[in-house]
Design an enzyme around this catalytic site. Sequence first.
Site, short mmCIF file in Angstrom:
data_model
loop_
_atom_site.label_atom_id
_atom_site.label_comp_id
_atom_site.label_asym_id
_atom_site.label_seq_id
_atom_site.Cartn_x
_atom_site.Cartn_y
_atom_site.Cartn_z
N ASN A 43 1.00 -1.43 0.15
CA ASN A 43 0.36 0.33 -0.52
C ASN A 43 0.79 0.97 0.01
OD1 ASN A 43 0.83 -0.57 3.02
ND2 ASN A 43 -1.22 0.24 3.35
N GLU A 45 -0.08 5.08 0.56
CA GLU A 45 -1.37 6.24 1.10
C GLU A 45 -0.17 7.40 0.46
OE1 GLU A 45 -1.24 5.60 5.65
OE2 GLU A 45 -2.69 3.66 5.02
N CYS A 54 -4.24 0.38 -2.73
CA CYS A 54 -3.80 -0.71 -1.97
C CYS A 54 -2.70 -1.39 -2.30
CB CYS A 54 -5.24 -1.35 -2.10
SG CYS A 54 -6.49 -0.92 -0.87
N GLU A 56 -2.34 -4.73 -3.40
CA GLU A 56 -3.53 -5.19 -4.13
C GLU A 56 -3.50 -4.89 -5.87
OE1 GLU A 56 -4.88 -5.10 -1.15
OE2 GLU A 56 -6.08 -6.83 -0.93
N CYS A 87 -10.14 -5.20 -0.26
CA CYS A 87 -11.74 -4.51 0.32
C CYS A 87 -12.46 -4.68 -0.71
CB CYS A 87 -11.25 -3.28 0.21
SG CYS A 87 -10.10 -2.39 -1.30
N CYS A 90 -10.54 -3.74 -4.54
CA CYS A 90 -9.56 -4.45 -5.20
C CYS A 90 -10.41 -5.74 -5.26
CB CYS A 90 -8.36 -4.97 -4.37
SG CYS A 90 -7.36 -3.45 -3.85
N1 THU Z 1 -5.35 -2.09 2.58
C1 THU Z 1 -4.53 -2.71 1.53
O1 THU Z 1 -3.68 -2.27 1.18
N2 THU Z 1 -5.00 -3.36 0.94
C2 THU Z 1 -6.03 -4.35 1.84
O2 THU Z 1 -6.70 -5.39 1.18
C3 THU Z 1 -7.25 -3.80 2.96
C4 THU Z 1 -6.45 -2.34 3.04
C5 THU Z 1 -4.84 -0.58 2.88
C6 THU Z 1 -5.19 0.75 2.09
C7 THU Z 1 -4.05 1.93 3.64
O3 THU Z 1 -3.79 2.06 3.26
C8 THU Z 1 -4.55 1.02 4.28
O4 THU Z 1 -4.54 -0.59 4.64
C9 THU Z 1 -6.07 0.97 6.02
O5 THU Z 1 -6.29 0.64 5.43
#
Ligand code: THU
Length: 132
Positions: A43, A45, A54, A56, A87, A90
């Site tokens: 991920n 941000e 994310c 994925e 999520c 994704c």
């Molecule tokens: N996140 C992912 O990268 N993948 C997931 O399957 C669930 C959530 C990340 C998004 C964000 O940067 C952090 O986790 C918190 O939601």
Amino acid sequence: MDPIETLFSAARAAQGRAHAPYSRFRVGAAIRDEAGAVHAGCNVENAAYPVGTCAEAGAIAAMIAQGGRRIAAILVLGDGAALVTPCGACRQRIREFAGPDTPIHVAGPEGLRRTFTLDELLPASFGPDNLA
Ligand code: THU
């Protein structure tokens, strides 16, 4: 190495490079493509929160950029007690490159926790076939 172990190792390395200063929730993902190549993502941000991506999405982008075209299996790794399932957005991203039986492995720091199929996580999905 066991195929799931290979994905776990790749996801763990990517998780360690995550850019998650806001949630502090680091996620790694690794895909095995149709040719057996492994592609990882984490991920990323952003100070403008909705722009973050994310793990994925990063792994899928890496697969496509490296010439992979299908997801044979994907593993997602996150910390904490709860299962870090992809999520909703994704699940749809995975759907673009996977079939209903494609395994989605969910792991914690200690290893594999549970395996779902894509159809279990995204039933009655909309995909490329709908546009054919
Ligand atoms: N996140 C992912 O990268 N993948 C997931 O399957 C669930 C959530 C990340 C998004 C964000 O940067 C952090 O986790 C918190 O939601």
